[in-house]
Design a protein around this motif. Structure first.
Motif, PDB file in Angstrom:
ATOM      1  N   SER A  11       0.804  -1.224   0.000  1.00  0.00           N
ATOM      2  CA  SER A  11       0.000   0.000   0.000  1.00  0.00           C
ATOM      3  C   SER A  11       0.836   1.273   0.000  1.00  0.00           C
ATOM      4  O   SER A  11       0.417   2.294  -0.527  1.00  0.00           O
ATOM      5  CB  SER A  11      -0.991   0.026   1.175  1.00  0.00           C
ATOM      6  N   HIS A  69      -1.586  -4.861 -11.361  1.00  0.00           N
ATOM      7  CA  HIS A  69      -2.725  -3.950 -11.493  1.00  0.00           C
ATOM      8  C   HIS A  69      -2.247  -2.515 -11.389  1.00  0.00           C
ATOM      9  O   HIS A  69      -1.072  -2.248 -11.163  1.00  0.00           O
ATOM     10  CB  HIS A  69      -3.787  -4.281 -10.457  1.00  0.00           C
ATOM     11  N   ASP A  73       1.122   1.558  -5.729  1.00  0.00           N
ATOM     12  CA  ASP A  73       2.102   0.797  -4.934  1.00  0.00           C
ATOM     13  C   ASP A  73       2.623  -0.427  -5.673  1.00  0.00           C
ATOM     14  O   ASP A  73       3.519  -1.121  -5.173  1.00  0.00           O
ATOM     15  CB  ASP A  73       1.528   0.409  -3.556  1.00  0.00           C
ATOM     16  N   HIS A  74       2.105  -0.666  -6.894  1.00  0.00           N
ATOM     17  CA  HIS A  74       2.584  -1.801  -7.690  1.00  0.00           C
ATOM     18  C   HIS A  74       3.246  -1.377  -8.996  1.00  0.00           C
ATOM     19  O   HIS A  74       3.812  -2.214  -9.686  1.00  0.00           O
ATOM     20  CB  HIS A  74       1.434  -2.772  -7.982  1.00  0.00           C
ATOM     21  N   ASP A 177      -2.607  -8.161  -5.745  1.00  0.00           N
ATOM     22  CA  ASP A 177      -3.542  -7.799  -4.680  1.00  0.00           C
ATOM     23  C   ASP A 177      -4.850  -8.530  -4.911  1.00  0.00           C
ATOM     24  O   ASP A 177      -5.420  -8.474  -6.009  1.00  0.00           O
ATOM     25  CB  ASP A 177      -3.802  -6.292  -4.679  1.00  0.00           C
ATOM     26  N   HIS A 210      -8.097  -7.257   0.051  1.00  0.00           N
ATOM     27  CA  HIS A 210      -6.837  -7.907   0.411  1.00  0.00           C
ATOM     28  C   HIS A 210      -7.061  -9.213   1.160  1.00  0.00           C
ATOM     29  O   HIS A 210      -8.117  -9.434   1.768  1.00  0.00           O
ATOM     30  CB  HIS A 210      -6.010  -6.994   1.328  1.00  0.00           C
ATOM     31  N   HIS A 232       3.609  -7.666   1.054  1.00  0.00           N
ATOM     32  CA  HIS A 232       2.600  -6.600   1.016  1.00  0.00           C
ATOM     33  C   HIS A 232       2.024  -6.331   2.411  1.00  0.00           C
ATOM     34  O   HIS A 232       0.844  -6.063   2.589  1.00  0.00           O
ATOM     35  CB  HIS A 232       1.489  -6.973   0.021  1.00  0.00           C
TER      36      HIS A 232
END
Ligand SMILES: [Zn+2]
Ligand SMILES: [Zn+2]
Length: 265
Positions: A11, A69, A73-74, A177, A210, A232
């Motif tokens: 996150s 996605h 944060d990814h 996620d 999540h 994560h």
């Protein structure tokens, strides 16, 4: 295959780690040269993780980028990768295979804010993912499985050669996620390593976004996974909490991912 953690928090980045990213590598024959070399793919590229990538492989030599996605944060460090590819003093390389949901290109363009479509496509060769899409990178076969998240998201099952050269196929799965869903069980079925997000703890019972530690453990148990690695984890959550939760629902080996950790299978 070899799995290396480049970023382990979820996150947001935290004081001890960049955000979601990992490197998967395997040796295989390059069909263009006929020579054996190490192939490298990167799964997600959250803030700060591009710098960690340099510690393990020359970013010029990565063979594919797989983005689960469009949440920042990814993928936000794709912007760092863009600058690296566009301005590297040794010149450009062929556009980097970059697979993700169909909106990934627009998301990256939004975050950069200035690059033209032509400039971006000169650096990244975008491949839109869909459920069951299979992409081959050297000796690794990567299959996309849809997750259960607040936006379109995919997990990846990676099949590749055993590192001891015995010809066996070994497997790694990464959830991206997701909350619990049947597709993740299918993705993780019997894998050697499951890299599972646990963005929430059991204190937060929100669904559809999540896994918690307990749900990650349930997934590992249901899919008969050999080794569970938790990632994560939000910076305000003690990793021991996630570990204790997962231990309550999975009896196999569990590790908490930390930046720089590697596993060779
Ligand atoms: Zn996330
Ligand atoms: Zn997300």
């Amino acid at each position: 295959m070899k799995l290396t953690i480049l970023g382990a928090t979820g996150s947001m980045s935290g004081p001890s780690s960049p955000t979601s990213s990992s490197l998967v590598q395997a040796d295989g024959v390059d069909s263009e040269t006929g020579e054996t070399r190490t192939f490298s793919i990167v799964l997600d590229l959250g803030p700060g993780s591009f710098g960690q990538l340099w510690n393990h492989v020359d970013p010029q030599e990565v063979d594919g980028l797989f983005i689960s996605h469009g949440h920042a944060d990814h993928l936000a460090d794709v912007i760092s990768y863009y600058v690296f590819l566009k301005w590297h003093p040794e010149g450009s390389r062929p556009a980097l295979l970059t697979a993700g949901p169909a909106d990934i290109f627009d998301r990256i363009m939004q975050i950069d804010g200035y690059a033209t479509t032509e400039e971006m496509e000169g650096c990244f060769a975008f491949e839109p993912l869909s459920s069951g899409r299979v992409i081959q990178v050297g000796p690794m076969t990567i299959t996309a499985f849809p997750g259960y998240h607040s936006v379109e998201s995919y997990g990846f099952r990676i099949e590749g050669p055993s590192s001891d050269g015995d010809g066996e196929v070994v497997t790694i799965a990464y959830t991206g996620d997701t909350d619990s869903c049947e597709q993740m069980v299918e993705m993780a079925r019997g894998v050697d390593i499951l890299l599972a997000e646990c963005g929430f703890t059991e204190e937060l019972q929100t669904r559809g976004i999540h896994l918690t530690g307990v749900r990650a453990g349930e997934l590992a148990t249901e899919a008969d996974v050999r080794h569970l690695v938790l990632t994560h984890i939000q910076p305000w959550t003690e990793p021991e909490v996630a570990l204790a939760e997962a231990s309550s629902s999975y009896s196999g080996t569990i590790d908490v991912a930390r930046t720089g950790d590697t596993w060779v299978i």
